[in-house]
Design a protein around this motif. Structure first.
Motif, PDB file in Angstrom:
ATOM      1  N   ALA A  55       0.833  -1.199   0.000  1.00  0.00           N
ATOM      2  CA  ALA A  55       0.000   0.000   0.000  1.00  0.00           C
ATOM      3  C   ALA A  55       0.872   1.255   0.000  1.00  0.00           C
ATOM      4  CB  ALA A  55      -0.934   0.005   1.211  1.00  0.00           C
ATOM      5  N   LEU A  56       1.920   1.225   0.788  1.00  0.00           N
ATOM      6  CA  LEU A  56       2.821   2.370   0.861  1.00  0.00           C
ATOM      7  C   LEU A  56       3.539   2.586  -0.479  1.00  0.00           C
ATOM      8  CD1 LEU A  56       3.391   4.342   3.105  1.00  0.00           C
ATOM      9  CD2 LEU A  56       5.163   2.818   3.966  1.00  0.00           C
ATOM     10  N   ASP A  57       3.974   1.485  -1.092  1.00  0.00           N
ATOM     11  CA  ASP A  57       4.587   1.604  -2.430  1.00  0.00           C
ATOM     12  C   ASP A  57       3.609   2.228  -3.417  1.00  0.00           C
ATOM     13  OD1 ASP A  57       6.949   0.436  -1.672  1.00  0.00           O
ATOM     14  OD2 ASP A  57       6.508  -1.525  -2.554  1.00  0.00           O
ATOM     15  N   GLN A  58       2.369   1.746  -3.382  1.00  0.00           N
ATOM     16  CA  GLN A  58       1.358   2.248  -4.323  1.00  0.00           C
ATOM     17  C   GLN A  58       1.065   3.724  -4.061  1.00  0.00           C
ATOM     18  OE1 GLN A  58      -0.760   0.519  -6.742  1.00  0.00           O
ATOM     19  NE2 GLN A  58       0.873  -0.998  -6.704  1.00  0.00           N
ATOM     20  N   MET A  59       0.981   4.103  -2.802  1.00  0.00           N
ATOM     21  CA  MET A  59       0.702   5.503  -2.464  1.00  0.00           C
ATOM     22  C   MET A  59       1.841   6.409  -2.917  1.00  0.00           C
ATOM     23  SD  MET A  59      -0.991   4.678   1.270  1.00  0.00           S
ATOM     24  CE  MET A  59      -0.794   6.306   1.998  1.00  0.00           C
ATOM     25  N   THR A 113      -8.154   7.077  -7.575  1.00  0.00           N
ATOM     26  CA  THR A 113      -7.259   5.970  -7.934  1.00  0.00           C
ATOM     27  C   THR A 113      -6.875   5.170  -6.687  1.00  0.00           C
ATOM     28  OG1 THR A 113      -6.421   7.409  -9.686  1.00  0.00           O
ATOM     29  CG2 THR A 113      -5.204   5.392  -9.270  1.00  0.00           C
ATOM     30  N   LEU A 114      -6.622   5.869  -5.602  1.00  0.00           N
ATOM     31  CA  LEU A 114      -6.312   5.185  -4.337  1.00  0.00           C
ATOM     32  C   LEU A 114      -7.424   4.222  -3.956  1.00  0.00           C
ATOM     33  CD1 LEU A 114      -4.825   6.765  -1.141  1.00  0.00           C
ATOM     34  CD2 LEU A 114      -6.937   5.493  -0.960  1.00  0.00           C
ATOM     35  N   LYS A 115      -8.663   4.675  -4.095  1.00  0.00           N
ATOM     36  CA  LYS A 115      -9.806   3.861  -3.673  1.00  0.00           C
ATOM     37  C   LYS A 115     -10.004   2.627  -4.549  1.00  0.00           C
ATOM     38  CE  LYS A 115     -12.034   6.528  -0.458  1.00  0.00           C
ATOM     39  NZ  LYS A 115     -12.703   6.086   0.767  1.00  0.00           N
ATOM     40  N   LYS A 116      -9.359   2.616  -5.712  1.00  0.00           N
ATOM     41  CA  LYS A 116      -9.484   1.449  -6.588  1.00  0.00           C
ATOM     42  C   LYS A 116      -8.255   0.552  -6.573  1.00  0.00           C
ATOM     43  CE  LYS A 116     -10.709   4.035 -10.075  1.00  0.00           C
ATOM     44  NZ  LYS A 116     -11.146   4.631 -11.358  1.00  0.00           N
ATOM     45  N   THR A 117      -7.094   1.098  -6.248  1.00  0.00           N
ATOM     46  CA  THR A 117      -5.880   0.312  -6.479  1.00  0.00           C
ATOM     47  C   THR A 117      -4.957   0.131  -5.274  1.00  0.00           C
ATOM     48  OG1 THR A 117      -4.561   2.234  -7.155  1.00  0.00           O
ATOM     49  CG2 THR A 117      -5.833   1.130  -8.870  1.00  0.00           C
ATOM     50  N   VAL A 118      -5.173   0.889  -4.212  1.00  0.00           N
ATOM     51  CA  VAL A 118      -4.258   0.733  -3.070  1.00  0.00           C
ATOM     52  C   VAL A 118      -4.846  -0.300  -2.108  1.00  0.00           C
ATOM     53  CG1 VAL A 118      -3.180   1.904  -1.113  1.00  0.00           C
ATOM     54  CG2 VAL A 118      -3.341   3.062  -3.321  1.00  0.00           C
ATOM     55  N   PRO A 119      -4.070  -1.361  -1.793  1.00  0.00           N
ATOM     56  CA  PRO A 119      -4.616  -2.486  -1.020  1.00  0.00           C
ATOM     57  C   PRO A 119      -4.880  -2.151   0.455  1.00  0.00           C
ATOM     58  CG  PRO A 119      -2.307  -2.863  -1.518  1.00  0.00           C
ATOM     59  CD  PRO A 119      -2.694  -1.619  -2.254  1.00  0.00           C
ATOM     60  N   ILE A 120      -6.026  -1.513   0.659  1.00  0.00           N
ATOM     61  CA  ILE A 120      -6.516  -1.188   2.002  1.00  0.00           C
ATOM     62  C   ILE A 120      -7.986  -1.587   2.046  1.00  0.00           C
ATOM     63  CG2 ILE A 120      -7.014   0.694   3.630  1.00  0.00           C
ATOM     64  CD1 ILE A 120      -4.573   2.180   2.510  1.00  0.00           C
ATOM     65  N   PRO A 139      -9.451  -2.204 -11.608  1.00  0.00           N
ATOM     66  CA  PRO A 139      -9.261  -1.777 -13.004  1.00  0.00           C
ATOM     67  C   PRO A 139      -8.565  -2.891 -13.788  1.00  0.00           C
ATOM     68  CG  PRO A 139      -8.465  -0.091 -11.459  1.00  0.00           C
ATOM     69  CD  PRO A 139      -8.775  -1.314 -10.654  1.00  0.00           C
ATOM     70  N   GLU A 140      -8.813  -2.916 -15.076  1.00  0.00           N
ATOM     71  CA  GLU A 140      -8.286  -3.958 -15.953  1.00  0.00           C
ATOM     72  C   GLU A 140      -6.762  -4.108 -15.825  1.00  0.00           C
ATOM     73  OE1 GLU A 140      -8.237  -7.091 -18.195  1.00  0.00           O
ATOM     74  OE2 GLU A 140     -10.053  -6.144 -17.413  1.00  0.00           O
ATOM     75  N   GLU A 141      -6.060  -2.993 -15.766  1.00  0.00           N
ATOM     76  CA  GLU A 141      -4.588  -3.065 -15.760  1.00  0.00           C
ATOM     77  C   GLU A 141      -4.055  -3.679 -14.466  1.00  0.00           C
ATOM     78  OE1 GLU A 141      -6.390  -0.368 -15.845  1.00  0.00           O
ATOM     79  OE2 GLU A 141      -5.628   1.209 -14.520  1.00  0.00           O
ATOM     80  N   VAL A 142      -4.879  -3.681 -13.426  1.00  0.00           N
ATOM     81  CA  VAL A 142      -4.446  -4.261 -12.157  1.00  0.00           C
ATOM     82  C   VAL A 142      -4.578  -5.791 -12.185  1.00  0.00           C
ATOM     83  CG1 VAL A 142      -5.127  -4.529  -9.739  1.00  0.00           C
ATOM     84  CG2 VAL A 142      -4.783  -2.250 -10.706  1.00  0.00           C
ATOM     85  N   VAL A 143      -5.681  -6.285 -12.720  1.00  0.00           N
ATOM     86  CA  VAL A 143      -5.858  -7.739 -12.718  1.00  0.00           C
ATOM     87  C   VAL A 143      -5.121  -8.426 -13.859  1.00  0.00           C
ATOM     88  CG1 VAL A 143      -7.990  -7.895 -11.404  1.00  0.00           C
ATOM     89  CG2 VAL A 143      -8.109  -7.449 -13.849  1.00  0.00           C
ATOM     90  N   SER A 144      -4.800  -7.690 -14.917  1.00  0.00           N
ATOM     91  CA  SER A 144      -4.192  -8.355 -16.058  1.00  0.00           C
ATOM     92  C   SER A 144      -2.671  -8.268 -16.074  1.00  0.00           C
ATOM     93  CB  SER A 144      -4.746  -7.783 -17.361  1.00  0.00           C
ATOM     94  OG  SER A 144      -4.367  -6.443 -17.492  1.00  0.00           O
TER      95      SER A 144
END
Lengths: 151, 83, 151, 83
Positions: A55-59, A113-120, A139-144
């Motif tokens: 999560a910190l990396d993503q943020m 974007t945080l609410k969709k991709t940061v693992p919290i 989002p597609e780019e996250v699962v693929s």
């Protein structure tokens, strides 16, 4: 870039004071707070948990991407974990920029974007039970595959 | 080979563990590992079709090939809430 | 609705704390601060002046219109007058709402509309002289007759 | 009849006063008053074509008819700055 995950009350005033610089004309803040209801059910409190290191990396990535993408000078993202009561701040985003348009756009992009991709995740405690809040599909780019760094 | 699997949110409750070290075949993919995880729980849940996977803290596709010692995190959709 | 014109430092933290309520999930803040330059010239300070009674009327109208138009729960608008130094807040807008989309939209609409229609002017003091900041032309509805109340 | 005229921002500097009480004809319009104000300053300025007018604290059009004792404010474009 001030990016952090904390267990205690988020120090909004200090973060705001620290971010401002003479070059800035606009600061946009998003303060996400614990609401007393969800879809008509009364909320008692929320428990937030994270895959912390990721999560910190993503943020950190979001803060950098926002600066590059919107041309804003500085971005702060602070998320709190653990048990939060009604009215407490779970996430604070602060964007400082010379002009207001970029500050608003960047701030909104970061929280969306945080609410969709940061693992919290949050578990909502109601009077009659607890549930993990249902999230939107990734989002597609996250699962693929690996998310590309923008900018 | 062994990989470490981390479970978050609703998955943690479903699997009944925060993490497990699992044995998978050499060159198993993320998809293969998901099958192993799903088969070991008796409970059905649609979260298996909606989760994302991170390998060593980077989002990864189902086809990604795993290596010995990888940290594989199973991530339910994050809790966005209505914008 | 907390709408005010003040001569002293704007009490951001107190305004933020006061506005939050258990029904809110999102607070969006716009903090307009004095920038150290304008079009390449170094700014020393700004002097803000207003047609005070009318400005306050207009600001009250904006807060009401924003609540009606975007369905947000509460809006605060505070503008400071007099001499402001670099980095000081000239205007603070705070919007509290159940959801973040409406909070962002309302906050941005308020500052954009305020900057075009609320009678407040600033004189910029540079090292080599002072000028009244050039404003954009008034919206058509302002010059052609009384502004209609929206919502 | 008499009306009170308020000048703000660059207009205050141009006219050299914060306010004036001016004599205008019965049923004079905002436009008529603007002509009176403009004629009394020797300095040219494009602000006269860009200003807004408020009568008794409400924005008013050039055709609005004034009444005895009205407070008429001449307002230069407000200082938005680049968004």
């Amino acid at each position: 870039m001030n990016v952090a995950i904390v267990e205690d009350v988020i120090a909004t005033e200090a973060i705001l004071a620290e971010i401002k610089s003479g070059e800035d004309g606009a600061v946009c803040v998003f303060d996400g707070i614990v609401r007393n209801h969800t879809r008509g059910r009364k909320t008692l409190y929320l428990d937030y948990e994270a895959y912390r290191e990721m999560a910190l990396d993503q943020m950190r990535g979001l803060a950098q991407d926002a600066a590059a993408r919107f041309g804003v000078r500085e971005v702060a993202i602070v998320h709190r974990l653990g048990r939060l009561l009604i009215g407490e701040t779970s996430v604070l985003i602060v964007v400082a920029s010379a002009h207001r348009g970029a500050a608003f756009d960047a701030c909104r992009w970061v929280i969306d974007t945080l609410k969709k991709t940061v693992p919290i995740w949050k578990k909502e405690q109601f009077e009659d039970g607890a549930v993990w809040a249902d999230g939107e599909p990734f989002p597609e780019e996250v699962v693929s595959g690996p998310a590309e760094r923008m900018g | 080979m062994l990989v470490r699997v981390l479970f978050f949110g609703v998955l943690k409750d479903l699997v009944g563990a925060e993490q497990q070290v699992l044995e998978v075949e050499h060159e198993a993919s993320v998809g293969d590992l998901l099958d192993v995880c799903r088969d070991q729980t008796s409970k059905q849940s649609e979260v298996w079709t909606r989760l994302a996977v991170a390998v060593n803290r980077e989002y990864a596709s189902r086809s990604k090939v795993l290596a010995e010692g990888d940290e594989v995190a199973l991530l339910p959709p994050v809790s966005g809430g209505r914008p």
